[in-house]
Design an enzyme around this catalytic site. Structure first.
Site, PDB file in Angstrom:
ATOM      1  CB  SER A 125      10.295  45.539 -20.295  1.00 28.56           C
ATOM      2  OG  SER A 125       9.332  45.506 -19.272  1.00 28.56           O
ATOM      3  CG  ASN A 126      10.109  44.610 -14.769  1.00 30.89           C
ATOM      4  OD1 ASN A 126      10.384  45.624 -14.137  1.00 30.89           O
ATOM      5  ND2 ASN A 126       8.860  44.315 -15.131  1.00 30.89           N
ATOM      6  CG  LEU A 137       8.793  30.334  -7.404  1.00 33.39           C
ATOM      7  CD1 LEU A 137       9.792  31.206  -6.641  1.00 33.39           C
ATOM      8  CD2 LEU A 137       9.470  29.676  -8.594  1.00 33.39           C
ATOM      9  CG  ASN A 187       6.653  38.551  -8.113  1.00 29.64           C
ATOM     10  OD1 ASN A 187       7.066  38.510  -9.275  1.00 29.64           O
ATOM     11  ND2 ASN A 187       5.350  38.600  -7.835  1.00 29.64           N
ATOM     12  CG  HIS A 196       1.451  41.682  -8.221  1.00 27.28           C
ATOM     13  ND1 HIS A 196       1.116  40.564  -8.952  1.00 27.28           N
ATOM     14  CD2 HIS A 196       0.289  42.313  -7.908  1.00 27.28           C
ATOM     15  CE1 HIS A 196      -0.202  40.507  -9.061  1.00 27.28           C
ATOM     16  NE2 HIS A 196      -0.720  41.556  -8.441  1.00 27.28           N
ATOM     17  CG  ASP A 205       0.899  37.984  -6.424  1.00 22.93           C
ATOM     18  OD1 ASP A 205       2.090  37.824  -6.747  1.00 22.93           O
ATOM     19  OD2 ASP A 205      -0.041  37.845  -7.230  1.00 22.93           O
TER      20      ASP A 205
HETATM   21  C1  GRF Z   1       5.086  43.152 -15.361  1.00 23.03           C
HETATM   22  O1  GRF Z   1       3.966  43.995 -15.379  1.00 23.03           O
HETATM   23  C2  GRF Z   1       5.215  42.487 -14.022  1.00 23.03           C
HETATM   24  O2  GRF Z   1       4.824  43.291 -12.970  1.00 23.03           O
HETATM   25  C3  GRF Z   1       4.269  41.322 -14.174  1.00 23.03           C
HETATM   26  O3  GRF Z   1       4.451  40.878 -15.492  1.00 23.03           O
HETATM   27  C4  GRF Z   1       4.903  41.973 -16.298  1.00 23.03           C
HETATM   28  C5  GRF Z   1       6.187  41.534 -16.932  1.00 23.03           C
HETATM   29  O4  GRF Z   1       6.667  42.437 -17.851  1.00 23.03           O
HETATM   30  N1  GRF Z   1       4.488  40.347 -13.154  1.00 23.03           N
HETATM   31  P1  GRF Z   1       8.115  42.251 -18.495  1.00 23.03           P
HETATM   32  O5  GRF Z   1       8.165  40.808 -19.043  1.00 23.03           O
HETATM   33  O6  GRF Z   1       9.140  42.477 -17.452  1.00 23.03           O
HETATM   34  O7  GRF Z   1       8.167  43.247 -19.612  1.00 23.03           O
END
Ligand code: GRF
Length: 194
Positions: free
Chosen positions: A21-22, A98, A112, A114, A150
């Site tokens: 989704s991101n 990584l 990244n 998080h 992180d």
């Molecule tokens: C998100 O909550 C991100 O912060 C974490 O994994 C999730 C990924 O969600 N690292 P998506 O695959 O982008 O929907």
């Protein structure tokens, strides 16, 4: 502040493992008139990652990386990153760590997202851990990637209130909505700092 008028957009690559989704959200923002970047490449360590459908939909080239041989997978991705003139790697739900060699070898920036208010709750299961500790707030953080998990420098962070009846699923949805807001903003901030 860098002016991008008359300048070429910055090439970015997005690394995913899951739903994406991101990734979708970053692609959407890249299509806006004033966007400063273009999603040039998508990498996934899982051949069936849901997010790959967005790469296909938007005709973005993608590559599946076989992390059973991490050294080879990283070598391959570095080659593609270089060939495609990628300046920023965005990790978006990418579940592999990584290596220091990869981080050192890539000449651009790596960032990244998080799902916690770093430095709190590094690693996995952030939502449940925040709930178990009766936190009043959680949230999300976009940060630079360094060799410690992180732990890189913060770029942007957004707080989200935890309500009494929230469970991990509800909280993760609420936070994901904020992730979609801050990731493109953080990316713009990084680009402006070039
Ligand atoms: C998100 O909550 C991100 O912060 C974490 O994994 C999730 C990924 O969600 N690292 P998506 O695959 O982008 O929907």
């Amino acid at each position: 502040m860098v002016r991008l008028i008359g300048r070429r957009k910055v090439n970015i690559a997005v690394f995913i493992s899951g739903t994406g989704s991101n990734l979708f959200n970053l692609i959407k923002y890249s299509k806006l008139k004033n966007s400063k970047y273009v999603v040039k490449y998508v990498f996934s360590d899982k051949k069936n990652a849901g997010g790959l459908k967005f790469a296909k939909k938007f005709k973005i080239p993608y590559e599946i990386l076989n992390y059973k041989n991490k050294k080879n997978a990283e070598k391959k991705s570095l080659k593609y990153l270089k060939f495609n003139n990628i300046k920023i790697v965005c990790l978006a739900g990418f579940m592999k760590i990584l290596s220091a060699t990869f981080i050192k070898s890539f000449k651009g920036k790596i960032i990244n997202i998080h799902p916690s208010l770093l430095p709190k709750y590094k690693g996995l299961n952030t939502h449940q851990r925040a709930l178990d500790n009766n936190e009043k707030f959680s949230g999300c953080t976009v940060h630079y990637v360094n060799t410690k998990l992180d732990s890189g420098k913060k770029i942007l962070q957004k707080k989200v209130k935890i309500n009494k009846n929230d469970n991990a699923k509800i909280l993760s949805k609420k936070i994901l909505r904020q992730e979609h807001k801050i990731y493109p903003l953080a990316l713009n901030k990084v680009i402006s700092s070039f």
